[in-house]
Design a protein around this motif. Structure first.
Motif, mmCIF file in Angstrom:
data_model
loop_
_atom_site.group_PDB
_atom_site.id
_atom_site.type_symbol
_atom_site.label_atom_id
_atom_site.label_comp_id
_atom_site.label_asym_id
_atom_site.label_seq_id
_atom_site.Cartn_x
_atom_site.Cartn_y
_atom_site.Cartn_z
ATOM 1 N N ARG A 24 0.999 7.516 2.096
ATOM 2 C CA ARG A 24 -0.216 7.064 1.415
ATOM 3 C C ARG A 24 -1.204 8.222 1.370
ATOM 4 N NH1 ARG A 24 1.668 3.580 5.026
ATOM 5 N NH2 ARG A 24 1.999 1.413 4.497
ATOM 6 N N THR A 53 0.798 -1.231 0.000
ATOM 7 C CA THR A 53 0.000 0.000 0.000
ATOM 8 C C THR A 53 0.828 1.278 0.000
ATOM 9 O OG1 THR A 53 -0.198 0.052 2.423
ATOM 10 C CG2 THR A 53 -1.918 -1.141 1.190
ATOM 11 N N GLU A 109 -4.898 4.904 -10.624
ATOM 12 C CA GLU A 109 -3.995 4.023 -9.873
ATOM 13 C C GLU A 109 -4.795 3.075 -8.997
ATOM 14 O OE1 GLU A 109 -1.911 5.886 -6.463
ATOM 15 O OE2 GLU A 109 -2.799 7.739 -7.199
ATOM 16 N N ASP A 110 -4.101 2.120 -8.386
ATOM 17 C CA ASP A 110 -4.768 1.182 -7.491
ATOM 18 C C ASP A 110 -5.218 1.887 -6.222
ATOM 19 O OD1 ASP A 110 -4.276 -0.841 -9.292
ATOM 20 O OD2 ASP A 110 -2.581 -1.678 -8.176
ATOM 21 N N HIS A 153 0.564 4.481 -2.370
ATOM 22 C CA HIS A 153 -0.719 4.339 -3.064
ATOM 23 C C HIS A 153 -1.841 5.017 -2.278
ATOM 24 C CE1 HIS A 153 0.849 1.681 -6.143
ATOM 25 N NE2 HIS A 153 1.508 1.038 -5.193
#
Length: 168
Positions: free
Chosen positions: A59, A35, A94-95, A38
């Motif tokens: 993040r 993660t 993006e994810d 992201h």
């Protein structure tokens, strides 16, 4: 893509008293590596369960909350439609990782492309549970690691694909 990431015990339990069931170094490292850098999406109780109730480093957070929070890299939403709209916007670039809690996981499950699951072969005496994906016909295993020891617990890293993803 939208992905849920979590760990479950052998009864698909995910938490107790707004805390994790197990503290697993390998699982935590996997979560951080996956993660970091992201976007994560979460509910207010999950934020409050973090150390000092502070967002995770490195993040961007999409938060649905009753209260207002003033943190860098946190987008606060107050209604479900805005939460979904923000996730949709970011996931087109993006994810986005769904990181909890139980209500958020359950409501987002139809919209995720994948679930990155750490299965702990133990009973954590959970009071909060996740949907048993092994019994859900919409999900299939696309990757499964060999069992490894993480501290005193045997775990597996399993990826499930949503075969009937709903579009936000």
């Amino acid at each position: 893509m939208i992905k849920a990431i979590l760990s479950v015990d052998n009864k698909w339990g995910i938490g107790r008293n707004n805390d994790l069931l197990f503290h697993l170094p390998l699982d935590m490292a996997f979560f951080k590596e996956t993660t970091s850098g992201h976007v994560v999406a979460l509910g207010e109780n999950t934020l409050l369960s973090f150390p000092n109730a502070r967002p995770l480093k490195n993040r961007t957070h999409i938060l649905i909350a009753k209260n207002d929070y003033q943190f860098d890299n946190v987008i606060v939403t107050h209604v479900w439609e805005d939460f979904l709209k923000t996730i949709k916007e970011y996931s087109s670039k993006e994810d986005v990782y769904i990181i909890g809690g139980a209500s958020i996981y359950n409501q987002m499950l139809p919209y995720v492309d994948e679930v990155l699951l750490t299965k702990v072969h133990a009973d954590g005496n959970a009071t909060v549970f996740f949907n048993n994906l092994d019994e859900n016909p919409n999900f299939e295993i696309i990757h499964s690691s060999k069992p490894v020891l993480d501290g005193e617990y045997e775990i597996e890293f399993i990826t499930y694909k949503n075969k009937s993803k709903r579009i936000i």
